[in-house]
Write an enzyme that holds these catalytic residues in place. Structure first.
Site, mmCIF file in Angstrom:
data_model
loop_
_atom_site.group_PDB
_atom_site.id
_atom_site.type_symbol
_atom_site.label_atom_id
_atom_site.label_comp_id
_atom_site.label_asym_id
_atom_site.label_seq_id
_atom_site.Cartn_x
_atom_site.Cartn_y
_atom_site.Cartn_z
ATOM 1 N N HIS A 103 0.820 -1.217 0.000
ATOM 2 C CA HIS A 103 0.000 0.000 0.000
ATOM 3 C C HIS A 103 0.855 1.269 0.000
ATOM 4 O O HIS A 103 0.363 2.348 -0.313
ATOM 5 C CB HIS A 103 -0.979 -0.005 1.185
ATOM 6 C CG HIS A 103 -0.343 0.236 2.526
ATOM 7 N ND1 HIS A 103 -0.090 -0.767 3.431
ATOM 8 C CD2 HIS A 103 0.072 1.378 3.133
ATOM 9 C CE1 HIS A 103 0.452 -0.255 4.522
ATOM 10 N NE2 HIS A 103 0.562 1.047 4.363
ATOM 11 N N ASP A 133 -0.026 -7.605 1.104
ATOM 12 C CA ASP A 133 0.337 -6.200 1.343
ATOM 13 C C ASP A 133 1.858 -6.045 1.409
ATOM 14 O O ASP A 133 2.383 -5.301 2.230
ATOM 15 C CB ASP A 133 -0.319 -5.653 2.612
ATOM 16 C CG ASP A 133 -0.181 -4.139 2.725
ATOM 17 O OD1 ASP A 133 -0.095 -3.471 1.678
ATOM 18 O OD2 ASP A 133 -0.126 -3.615 3.856
ATOM 19 N N SER A 209 4.953 2.265 8.095
ATOM 20 C CA SER A 209 4.544 1.164 7.225
ATOM 21 C C SER A 209 5.717 0.694 6.371
ATOM 22 O O SER A 209 6.371 1.491 5.693
ATOM 23 C CB SER A 209 3.397 1.602 6.313
ATOM 24 O OG SER A 209 2.228 1.836 7.045
#
Length: 463
Positions: A103, A133, A209
């Site tokens: 993402h 992901d 992230s």
């Protein structure tokens, strides 16, 4: 009297021991508890990922007006708007392979990576794996050897173990936070198809992230992926993708793969509820119930039947249906997995061949154009491989919508990714070419039959 004196001396000795236990530290080593050695080992391999996405704006018809051009000049081509995002990543190979979250780079048109020593490199996206992901970047460099982070064993983690999160939250620069493993095998999080997360209370914030979750040996045990937050900041609920899943993605990238192929079960599963456990005579509601078995899949060849409960895979306990997907997803193709299966009160040991789902028929992907409800939709022939890729349980025939173009007609009328087109204007749709031909015809009305989420929907739209 002697006994009384003895008791007094014992009490005095106990007090002396207590005083000794509270003596001030005598050396720096007695007061210094530091994670600095771990950070020094791991931090050089954690990078910042800078992403740019160029969004093209539609041309304004006013620019074609001669009067407008006379007073304001020509030009007026498509406008561009640059959106920027920030994430983190981990160097996992000396050649310059970086693991990050999918993402983070999903819509990227340009990616740059900054190392801990402030060197910057352009990067290309070598592999995308939206189901986990995860994505792999390849740094554009010649003759460089990069620091890497050794991969650990996420299956060896236990609740309560110390872990360290390293990343770049909010773009302030590389930051280290410390916590413990709060929980393991967290599912129902909804971040990826293989939801099987390490939960930690180490502070993770936006920008973290793709960063590293490491153990006290300085080894990578997870890729920080998401947080649960009501305010946008850390609330002590962070989730990381286990490194056991990361290893397969990295291996595929090292061998030049653009995607990851994983073992196919060939069966539809559901979680075991308390009512199901009671009906099956199970002690507790755990495991994955087999709802349907594909007659041509590995599950059928292994002897798995409807009503069976998968309790463990290669000795690893299975708590729910998602656990099965994860346990098979981290295993290399070509071998065999042992399924501990409950049937009629007995435990069976079934051998499952680890093979990928076949792409039969070929997907023959194409984008529909023209005046139809599917204008702007990317469609594919449905096969076990496509069904597995798009997480379509129980779907066997028809044409599936793999993507819907932004601002397209398909998006405006409500066509969704994962829709299975069964019929258009009464004609059965068996292939993408069938749908293309059906959409090429002019029609005053469009009668559509679509399978969505296991339910058949019939609708009529104006032409």
């Amino acid at each position: 009297m002697i006994r009384l004196v003895l008791v007094f001396l014992l009490a005095l000795g106990g007090a002396a021991l207590a005083d000794t236990a509270r003596v001030a530290p005598q050396t720096p080593a007695q007061v210094r508890l530091s994670f600095a050695p771990v950070v020094k080992k791991a931090a050089p391999a954690v990078v910042n990922v800078y992403v740019s996405h160029v969004e093209r704006m539609p041309r304004n018809p006013l620019f074609d007006d001669p009067i407008f051009q006379r007073f304001f000049g020509g030009g007026g081509g498509e406008g561009e708007r640059v959106q920027k995002a920030l994430g983190s990543g981990v160097l996992v190979d000396p050649s310059g392979l970086v693991v990050t979250n999918y993402h983070v780079v999903e819509n990227a048109t340009e990616v740059r990576v900054a190392l801990a020593d402030r060197r910057e490199f352009e990067a290309e996206i070598a592999l995308r794996d939206p189901r986990t992901d995860l994505a792999v970047l390849r740094l554009k460099s010649e003759g460089e050897t990069f620091p890497t982070l050794e991969m650990g064993d996420s299956d060896a983690l236990e609740v309560g173990d110390f872990v360290i999160a390293i990343g770049d939250p909010f773009g302030v620069g590389q930051t280290v936070t410390q916590g413990i493993v709060s929980a393991l095998a967290r599912t129902q999080i909804g971040a990826s198809d293989y939801g099987f997360f390490i939960q930690t209370d180490a502070a993770i914030n936006p920008g973290n992230s793709g960063g590293a979750l490491v153990d006290l040996d300085g080894r990578l045990v997870g890729i920080n992926s998401m947080i649960y937050s009501r305010s946008g900041g850390s609330m002590g609920l962070g989730f990381a993708i286990p490194v056991s899943m990361v290893k397969g993605v990295v291996a595929a990238a090292l061998h030049g793969g653009k995607s990851v192929k994983r073992a196919w079960l060939g069966a539809t599963l559901q979680n075991v509820s308390k009512d199901i456990a009671d009906n099956l005579g199970l002690d507790r509601p755990t495991g994955a119930l087999v709802v349907e078995v594909d007659s041509a899949g590995p599950a059928a060849a292994a002897g798995l039947k409807r009503g069976d409960v998968i309790a463990a895979i290669d000795g690893q306990p299975v708590d729910d249906a998602q656990s099965v997907g994860f346990r098979l997803g981290v295993k290399p193709l070509g071998g065999t997995a042992r399924l501990a299966t409950l049937r009629d009160g007995k435990t069976l040991d079934l051998p499952l061949k680890l093979a990928s789902a076949p792409e039969t028929p070929p997907r023959d992907a194409l984008t529909i154009h023209g005046r139809s409800p599917f204008d702007g939709a990317l469609v594919m022939n449905l096969s076990p491989a496509v069904a597995e890729e798009l997480s379509l349980d129980g779907a066997h025939q028809g044409v599936v919508v793999a993507a819907v173009g932004e601002n397209s007609t398909a998006a405006q009328v409500g066509v969704q990714k994962g829709d299975i087109v069964l019929a258009v204007n009464g004609a059965a749709i068996a292939s993408t070419r069938d749908l293309e031909r059906a959409c090429a015809e002019r029609s005053r009305w469009w009668d559509l039959t679509i399978l969505r989420g296991g339910e058949t929907i019939r609708t009529r739209l104006g032409g």
